[in-house]
Design a protein around this motif. Structure first.
Motif, short mmCIF file in Angstrom:
data_model
loop_
_atom_site.label_atom_id
_atom_site.label_comp_id
_atom_site.label_asym_id
_atom_site.label_seq_id
_atom_site.Cartn_x
_atom_site.Cartn_y
_atom_site.Cartn_z
N VAL A 168 0.85 -1.20 0.00
CA VAL A 168 0.00 0.00 0.00
C VAL A 168 0.88 1.25 0.00
CG1 VAL A 168 -1.80 1.28 1.22
CG2 VAL A 168 -1.87 -1.22 1.19
N ALA A 169 1.93 1.22 0.81
CA ALA A 169 2.83 2.38 0.88
C ALA A 169 3.48 2.63 -0.48
CB ALA A 169 3.90 2.15 1.95
N ALA A 170 3.90 1.55 -1.15
CA ALA A 170 4.54 1.69 -2.46
C ALA A 170 3.56 2.26 -3.48
CB ALA A 170 5.08 0.35 -2.93
N GLU A 171 2.32 1.79 -3.41
CA GLU A 171 1.28 2.27 -4.33
C GLU A 171 1.08 3.78 -4.16
OE1 GLU A 171 -3.28 1.06 -4.82
OE2 GLU A 171 -2.01 -0.68 -4.48
N ILE A 172 1.04 4.22 -2.93
CA ILE A 172 0.82 5.66 -2.67
C ILE A 172 2.04 6.46 -3.13
CG2 ILE A 172 0.39 7.42 -0.90
CD1 ILE A 172 -1.09 5.27 0.71
N GLU A 173 3.22 5.89 -2.90
CA GLU A 173 4.43 6.59 -3.31
C GLU A 173 4.40 6.85 -4.83
OE1 GLU A 173 8.05 4.50 -2.40
OE2 GLU A 173 9.27 6.28 -2.72
N LEU A 174 4.00 5.83 -5.59
CA LEU A 174 3.90 5.97 -7.05
C LEU A 174 2.86 7.02 -7.44
CD1 LEU A 174 4.04 2.31 -8.42
CD2 LEU A 174 5.67 4.17 -8.82
N MET A 175 1.75 6.97 -6.71
CA MET A 175 0.65 7.89 -6.97
C MET A 175 1.10 9.34 -6.76
SD MET A 175 -2.83 6.59 -5.41
CE MET A 175 -3.18 7.63 -4.12
N LEU A 176 1.84 9.56 -5.69
CA LEU A 176 2.33 10.91 -5.38
C LEU A 176 3.35 11.36 -6.41
CD1 LEU A 176 2.75 10.67 -1.51
CD2 LEU A 176 1.00 11.94 -2.75
N ALA A 177 4.20 10.44 -6.84
CA ALA A 177 5.20 10.78 -7.85
C ALA A 177 4.50 11.18 -9.14
CB ALA A 177 6.13 9.61 -8.08
N ALA A 178 3.46 10.43 -9.52
CA ALA A 178 2.72 10.74 -10.75
C ALA A 178 2.01 12.08 -10.60
CB ALA A 178 1.72 9.63 -11.04
N ALA A 179 1.48 12.34 -9.43
CA ALA A 179 0.75 13.60 -9.20
C ALA A 179 1.69 14.79 -9.31
CB ALA A 179 0.10 13.58 -7.82
N ASN A 180 2.95 14.60 -8.99
CA ASN A 180 3.91 15.70 -9.01
C ASN A 180 4.59 15.88 -10.35
OD1 ASN A 180 3.86 17.02 -6.55
ND2 ASN A 180 4.87 15.31 -5.56
N LYS A 181 4.41 14.92 -11.25
CA LYS A 181 5.16 14.92 -12.52
C LYS A 181 5.12 16.23 -13.31
CE LYS A 181 6.92 10.96 -14.62
NZ LYS A 181 6.63 9.68 -13.99
N PRO A 182 3.91 16.81 -13.54
CA PRO A 182 3.89 18.01 -14.36
C PRO A 182 4.83 19.09 -13.84
CG PRO A 182 1.68 17.25 -13.90
CD PRO A 182 2.61 16.42 -13.09
N GLU A 183 4.90 19.20 -12.50
CA GLU A 183 5.75 20.25 -11.94
C GLU A 183 7.23 19.89 -12.10
OE1 GLU A 183 4.36 22.00 -8.15
OE2 GLU A 183 2.81 20.46 -8.35
N VAL A 184 7.51 18.56 -12.06
CA VAL A 184 8.91 18.12 -12.16
C VAL A 184 9.48 18.51 -13.52
CG1 VAL A 184 10.40 16.09 -12.22
CG2 VAL A 184 8.56 16.21 -10.57
N THR A 185 8.64 18.43 -14.56
CA THR A 185 9.16 18.66 -15.91
C THR A 185 9.22 20.15 -16.29
OG1 THR A 185 6.93 18.35 -16.77
CG2 THR A 185 8.37 16.43 -16.83
N GLN A 186 8.74 21.02 -15.43
CA GLN A 186 8.75 22.45 -15.78
C GLN A 186 10.15 23.00 -15.95
OE1 GLN A 186 6.47 24.59 -12.89
NE2 GLN A 186 4.54 24.04 -13.85
#
Ligand code: S3P
Length: 186
Positions: A168-186
């Motif tokens: 469950v923790a790993a799933e959330i970690e992936l979810m948060l990383a995906a949620a942050n992606k647009p900002e990462v690529t700026q």
């Protein structure tokens, strides 16, 4: 850019037995974030257990402390210079409109941990921790039903049935990383 620099406060919500505290600890350690369990904060402030607070001050007294503890944790999350804060709420905290408003103001990401009621009941019984609102099966079931619509206001939902804490923790970690992606690529 590190995930921690973008998302400062993530909050786990869900019913009693959903795994908010256990998953929260595992996830905070994966992310290197600070972890706060709201019930633990209240217990250490008051020097007594949640069950004793319910017995002495009633549920209304407990809810006031819970709101104060949430405001404190959120204020401290803004003051942090590095990393993020992961908070596990008690099962009733998100139900209070003032608490939801405070989470929104803080820009917290809310994640609902879900499981069927039979599983939640089984986990609560297995844990052995005294939960005043889990003593009676009928109250437990009524609260579970009454809270569903509010829990679904969370931004993300994760099913926890038949998954380990780490899964469950790993799933959330992936979810948060995906949620942050647009900002990462700026
Ligand atoms: C409650 C849940 C408990 C604790 C208190 C009230 C609730 O926390 O805050 O007993 O109203 O659902 P957990 O969800 O961690 O058991």
């Amino acid at each position: 850019m590190a995930l921690a620099a973008l998302t400062r406060c993530v909050v786990l919500i869900g019913f009693m037995g959903a795994g908010k505290s256990t998953v929260g600890r595992a996830l905070a350690s994966r992310l290197g974030w600070t972890f706060s369990d709201l019930d633990d904060v209240i217990e250490s402030w008051q020097g007594k257990s949640v069950a004793a607070i319910f017995a002495d001050q009633g549920e209304a007294g407990f809810r006031k402390m819970e709101s104060a503890a949430l405001h404190d944790v959120l204020a401290r999350s803004h003051n942090k210079e590095h990393g993020g804060v992961l908070v596990a709420l008690g099962g009733g905290a998100f139900v209070q409109p003032d608490n939801r408003a405070a989470l929104e103001r803080a820009g917290a990401i809310t994640i609902l941990l879900e499981a069927p009621i039979e599983e939640l009941r089984r986990r609560c019984a297995a844990e052995g921790k005294v939960r005043p609102l889990a003593r009676e099966e009928k109250t437990f079931a009524e609260l579970f039903t009454a809270r569903q619509n509010i829990y679904r206001l969370a931004q993300y939902r994760v099913e926890t049935l038949n998954k380990s804490i780490d899964q469950v923790a790993a799933e959330i970690e992936l979810m948060l990383a995906a949620a942050n992606k647009p900002e990462v690529t700026q």
